[in-house]
Write a protein that holds these residues in place. Structure first.
Motif, PDB file in Angstrom:
ATOM      1  N   TRP A  85       0.826  -1.207   0.000  1.00  0.00           N
ATOM      2  CA  TRP A  85       0.000   0.000   0.000  1.00  0.00           C
ATOM      3  C   TRP A  85       0.864   1.263   0.000  1.00  0.00           C
ATOM      4  O   TRP A  85       0.564   2.236  -0.694  1.00  0.00           O
ATOM      5  CB  TRP A  85      -0.909  -0.010   1.220  1.00  0.00           C
ATOM      6  N   SER A  86       1.939   1.226   0.772  1.00  0.00           N
ATOM      7  CA  SER A  86       2.804   2.403   0.884  1.00  0.00           C
ATOM      8  C   SER A  86       3.690   2.590  -0.343  1.00  0.00           C
ATOM      9  O   SER A  86       4.270   3.651  -0.533  1.00  0.00           O
ATOM     10  CB  SER A  86       3.687   2.267   2.131  1.00  0.00           C
ATOM     11  N   GLY A  87       3.798   1.540  -1.182  1.00  0.00           N
ATOM     12  CA  GLY A  87       4.633   1.627  -2.368  1.00  0.00           C
ATOM     13  C   GLY A  87       6.079   1.264  -2.137  1.00  0.00           C
ATOM     14  O   GLY A  87       6.899   1.326  -3.054  1.00  0.00           O
ATOM     15  N   ARG A  88       6.429   0.826  -0.911  1.00  0.00           N
ATOM     16  CA  ARG A  88       7.822   0.502  -0.618  1.00  0.00           C
ATOM     17  C   ARG A  88       8.294  -0.719  -1.398  1.00  0.00           C
ATOM     18  O   ARG A  88       9.481  -0.863  -1.659  1.00  0.00           O
ATOM     19  CB  ARG A  88       8.006   0.268   0.885  1.00  0.00           C
ATOM     20  N   HIS A  89       7.342  -1.606  -1.788  1.00  0.00           N
ATOM     21  CA  HIS A  89       7.754  -2.800  -2.533  1.00  0.00           C
ATOM     22  C   HIS A  89       8.295  -2.439  -3.916  1.00  0.00           C
ATOM     23  O   HIS A  89       9.052  -3.201  -4.504  1.00  0.00           O
ATOM     24  CB  HIS A  89       6.581  -3.767  -2.680  1.00  0.00           C
ATOM     25  N   ARG A  90       7.911  -1.257  -4.442  1.00  0.00           N
ATOM     26  CA  ARG A  90       8.377  -0.871  -5.776  1.00  0.00           C
ATOM     27  C   ARG A  90       9.773  -0.279  -5.750  1.00  0.00           C
ATOM     28  O   ARG A  90      10.421  -0.141  -6.774  1.00  0.00           O
ATOM     29  CB  ARG A  90       7.403   0.132  -6.391  1.00  0.00           C
ATOM     30  N   THR A  91      10.251   0.085  -4.546  1.00  0.00           N
ATOM     31  CA  THR A  91      11.578   0.680  -4.440  1.00  0.00           C
ATOM     32  C   THR A  91      12.586  -0.259  -3.809  1.00  0.00           C
ATOM     33  O   THR A  91      13.756   0.079  -3.677  1.00  0.00           O
ATOM     34  CB  THR A  91      11.517   1.979  -3.597  1.00  0.00           C
ATOM     35  N   SER A  92      12.128  -1.442  -3.401  1.00  0.00           N
ATOM     36  CA  SER A  92      13.037  -2.399  -2.767  1.00  0.00           C
ATOM     37  C   SER A  92      13.987  -2.967  -3.799  1.00  0.00           C
ATOM     38  O   SER A  92      13.630  -3.209  -4.941  1.00  0.00           O
ATOM     39  CB  SER A  92      12.244  -3.539  -2.117  1.00  0.00           C
ATOM     40  N   ALA A  93      15.205  -3.197  -3.389  1.00  0.00           N
ATOM     41  CA  ALA A  93      16.198  -3.779  -4.294  1.00  0.00           C
ATOM     42  C   ALA A  93      15.859  -5.221  -4.571  1.00  0.00           C
ATOM     43  O   ALA A  93      15.400  -5.947  -3.695  1.00  0.00           O
ATOM     44  CB  ALA A  93      17.591  -3.693  -3.656  1.00  0.00           C
ATOM     45  N   ALA A  94      16.076  -5.639  -5.815  1.00  0.00           N
ATOM     46  CA  ALA A  94      15.804  -7.026  -6.169  1.00  0.00           C
ATOM     47  C   ALA A  94      16.827  -7.923  -5.506  1.00  0.00           C
ATOM     48  O   ALA A  94      17.987  -7.560  -5.350  1.00  0.00           O
ATOM     49  CB  ALA A  94      15.898  -7.196  -7.700  1.00  0.00           C
ATOM     50  N   PRO A  95      16.425  -9.150  -5.060  1.00  0.00           N
ATOM     51  CA  PRO A  95      17.368 -10.052  -4.424  1.00  0.00           C
ATOM     52  C   PRO A  95      18.441 -10.516  -5.397  1.00  0.00           C
ATOM     53  O   PRO A  95      18.224 -10.598  -6.600  1.00  0.00           O
ATOM     54  CB  PRO A  95      16.477 -11.226  -3.972  1.00  0.00           C
TER      55      PRO A  95
END
Length: 279
Positions: A85-95
């Protein structure tokens, strides 16, 4: 949280809304009754249940309490939904690319990770079907006029006897064995946050005298273990993105003696982190 759902696809938010609909159906309460028993209005409950607004953590806890459902699994899903919801998943670095994993060592008793994860995915698929059916029932019922009173509510059925107890539960699934029963589980300690952001918590079943580790916010290639000194070591691995979408749990161990109960997080890349239970 306020406002409408974010434009990006939010699978965890959708799963959370469906799970809340399922819990609402279990309570037998109308939106008006929910508003009367909590600090949230009828219109707020409608938005939380249809997924147009992310429910606050307190709403999840309140609905679990009304439905007699242990909150750990749903709160883990809420954390995933909140990140979306916060959009943090779109800025997380890929593993990082993952190293090859061994298939298990029969001599030491290690089990191939894929066997447990396949069982877990099948269980999740069955649960998803049940939630979808419950959601459809709720949507149909909510179109009509709700009537209050005991006559209009569904009484919770008594839980069957557990399928195992103490040492007999070792290496068994807590849900299949009937150990994850509402009101008869508790967290041993508060959730532990790892350096990667993954969360781990040990859940104790008082009816089965057994425990398991529950983890979420993980990545493919991560793993976590639960063990006691001189006893079993139960492990689950995050095999792929499907596993990473939902909370995962280890098989159970005997919880007759909680002293030395240890949880370890083994990230796909990085150092292992272990914590010993205090509760």
């Amino acid at each position: 949280m306020t406002g409408t759902a974010p434009p990006a696809a939010t699978p965890a938010c959708t799963r959370l809304a469906k799970a809340l609909q399922d819990l609402k159906s279990r309570t037998g309460l109308s939106l008006t009754a929910l508003a009367g028993r909590t600090a949230y209005s009828k219109s707020s409950w409608a938005r939380y249940l249809n997924g147009s607004q992310l429910a606050p953590r307190e709403v999840v806890e309140a609905l679990c309490a009304l439905a007699g459902q242990p909150p750990e699994r749903l709160l883990a899903l809420w954390e995933l939904a909140e990140v979306e919801w916060s959009g943090r998943h779109r800025t997380s670095a890929a593993p990082s690319p993952l190293p090859a994993r061994p298939a298990g060592d029969a001599a030491t008793g290690d089990r191939p990770a894929h066997r447990w994860n396949t069982r877990r995915r099948r269980a999740l698929a069955a649960a998803a079907c049940a939630v979808t059916l419950a959601a459809a029932t709720w949507l149909t019922a909510s179109r009509g006029t709700h009537t209050e009173g005991a006559a209009g509510r569904t009484a919770p059925s008594a839980a069957p006897a557990p399928g195992c107890r103490a040492e007999k539960c070792t290496d068994e699934d807590p849900e299949t064995m009937g150990c994850a029963v509402p009101g008869q589980t508790r967290r041993v300690d508060p959730p532990y946050r790892t350096r990667t952001g993954a969360r781990l918590v040990v859940v104790l079943s008082t009816r089965c005298h057994a425990a398991w580790a529950l983890g979420w916010n993980t990545r493919p290639g991560d793993a976590f273990e639960l063990s006691v000194p001189g006893g079993a070591v139960e492990r689950v691995e995050v095999a792929d993105a499907l596993d990473a979408e939902d909370p995962l749990f280890t098989p159970m161990i005997d919880a007759g003696d909680l002293s030395g109960l240890r949880t370890c997080f083994i990230p796909a890349v990085g150092r292992q982190e272990c914590v010993t239970a205090q509760g």
